[in-house]
Design an enzyme around this catalytic site. Structure first.
Site, PDB file in Angstrom:
ATOM      1  N   TYR A  50       0.817  -1.216   0.000  1.00 14.97           N
ATOM      2  CA  TYR A  50       0.000   0.000   0.000  1.00 14.97           C
ATOM      3  C   TYR A  50       0.851   1.266   0.000  1.00 14.97           C
ATOM      4  CZ  TYR A  50      -3.782  -3.226   1.289  1.00 14.97           C
ATOM      5  OH  TYR A  50      -4.675  -4.265   1.331  1.00 14.97           O
ATOM      6  N   HIS A 112       0.139 -11.949   1.335  1.00 14.05           N
ATOM      7  CA  HIS A 112      -0.800 -11.134   0.563  1.00 14.05           C
ATOM      8  C   HIS A 112      -1.409 -11.901  -0.614  1.00 14.05           C
ATOM      9  CE1 HIS A 112      -1.621  -6.627  -0.443  1.00 14.05           C
ATOM     10  NE2 HIS A 112      -2.654  -7.374  -0.761  1.00 14.05           N
ATOM     11  N   GLY A 219     -17.857  -3.907  -3.480  1.00 11.44           N
ATOM     12  CA  GLY A 219     -17.752  -4.408  -4.844  1.00 11.44           C
ATOM     13  C   GLY A 219     -17.083  -3.431  -5.790  1.00 11.44           C
ATOM     14  N   PRO A 220     -17.747  -3.082  -6.888  1.00 14.31           N
ATOM     15  CA  PRO A 220     -17.104  -2.229  -7.902  1.00 14.31           C
ATOM     16  C   PRO A 220     -16.693  -0.852  -7.382  1.00 14.31           C
ATOM     17  CG  PRO A 220     -19.465  -2.479  -8.331  1.00 14.31           C
ATOM     18  CD  PRO A 220     -19.110  -3.474  -7.276  1.00 14.31           C
ATOM     19  N   GLU A 277     -18.009  11.285   9.914  1.00 14.14           N
ATOM     20  CA  GLU A 277     -19.351  10.750  10.127  1.00 14.14           C
ATOM     21  C   GLU A 277     -19.492   9.345   9.545  1.00 14.14           C
ATOM     22  OE1 GLU A 277     -19.534  13.564   6.523  1.00 14.14           O
ATOM     23  OE2 GLU A 277     -18.598  13.505   8.506  1.00 14.14           O
TER      24      GLU A 277
END
Length: 321
Positions: A50, A112, A219-220, A277
């Site tokens: 990352y 990984h 998902g997408p 939030e």
């Protein structure tokens, strides 16, 4: 506000709801991690690949220094990248991870991918991503998965890692690993959303006492900014009629339905957000229950649509075939 805890097969406790560090911008990462700890997050799911573990560590250590949390209250996760599968490289990898995070140990270290690439020295390129030291040429390393796993087991024995796990593994590879390991995988992390449910894999992992963590729960949506070609051909789950109708019935956002669908079935989740939030909202996903009919409707959306597939990286890597 805090997450429920899951008990792993080694007796350690893992928060069911964590914060995913994939694609968290380096410029804001430390502050985001700090704010996430302030609202109650305790699990942070990161990885060598990352490229933001230094910033994750900055946020974590600032929170500890400011008295927001104790180190033992956190559950810090990283992942061994493909170029570090050789036993000698595994040791280099964990030293790099701990140095970047500025921590003495991590709580969970995944493999990984079940892919061994050619080693690339840290000083040459880090993280190496898919670089193997020779332009665009892909090179594999002749290292069996069990050999890498045994080196990871040594990290547990040395106290550098509390638990070890596997990511992006299929059932046959898990079965093979279990035949030779001394320390069983504590967690399996997989792509999991209504378009890719993988019920048999989840059932098998559970029968072997391996907890499952879902990534890309939306998902997408997770792959839009990557301009993934498959995203263009499917309806976003946030706007899918099945999800939106269930969300309306419970007066909650679609994201909360998607996360609750996973946690209600015993999975851990690792959503991310840069907005306070939403950070808090994602922690509160267990405050309602979906009906059995709703769970089944969501699962019926499964079309086997996998977004994170090494075969599509341009090198025809047979991870999921």
């Amino acid at each position: 506000m805090s997450s429920p805890l899951l008990t792993l097969n080694n007796g350690l406790k893992m928060p069911q709801i964590g914060f995913g560090c994939w694609k968290v911008d380096n410029a804001t990462c430390a502050e985001t991690i700090y704010e996430a700890i302030k609202v109650g997050y305790r699990l942070f799911d990161g990885a060598m690949d990352y490229g933001n573990e230094k910033e994750v560590g900055e946020g974590v250590n600032k929170a500890i220094k400011d008295g927001l949390v104790k180190r033992e209250e956190l559950f810090i996760v990283s992942k061994l990248w493909n170029n570090f599968h050789h036993p000698d490289s595994v040791k280099l990898a964990i030293k790099k991870v701990l140095s970047d995070l500025n921590l003495e140990y991590i709580d969970l270290f995944y493999m990984h991918f079940p892919i061994a690439q050619k080693f690339v020295p840290i000083e040459k390129k880090y993280p190496p991503n898919f670089y193997c030291g020779d332009g665009d040429k892909w090179s594999f390393e002749d290292v069996p998965l069990l050999t890498t796993w045994r080196a990871m087991e040594e990290l547990v024995e040395e106290g550098l890692v509390k638990s070890i796990g596997i990511s992006n593994f299929v059932g046959a590879l898990i079965q093979d690993l279990l035949r030779g390991c001394k320390i069983r995988p504590a967690v399996l992390e997989i792509e999991h959303h209504p378009y890719l449910v993988q019920p048999r894999l989840i059932e098998y992992a559970k029968t072997e006492g391996i907890h499952v963590t879902a990534y890309s729960s939306f998902g997408p949506q997770s792959f839009v900014e990557l301009d993934h070609p498959k995203v263009k051909d499917c309806t976003t789950l946030f706007k899918h009629e099945t999800i939106t109708s269930i969300a309306s019935a419970h007066d909650v956002p679609p994201a909360k339905v998607l996360l609750r669908w996973a946690t209600q079935r015993g999975l851990a989740v690792i959503p991310k957000s840069n907005k306070k939030e939403r950070l808090l909202g994602n922690l509160k996903i267990n405050d309602f229950d979906l009906t059995e009919a709703e769970l089944e409707k969501i699962e019926a959306l499964d079309i086997g649509l996998r977004f994170n597939d090494p075969w599509t990286w341009g090198y025809n890597i047979p991870t999921f075939i």
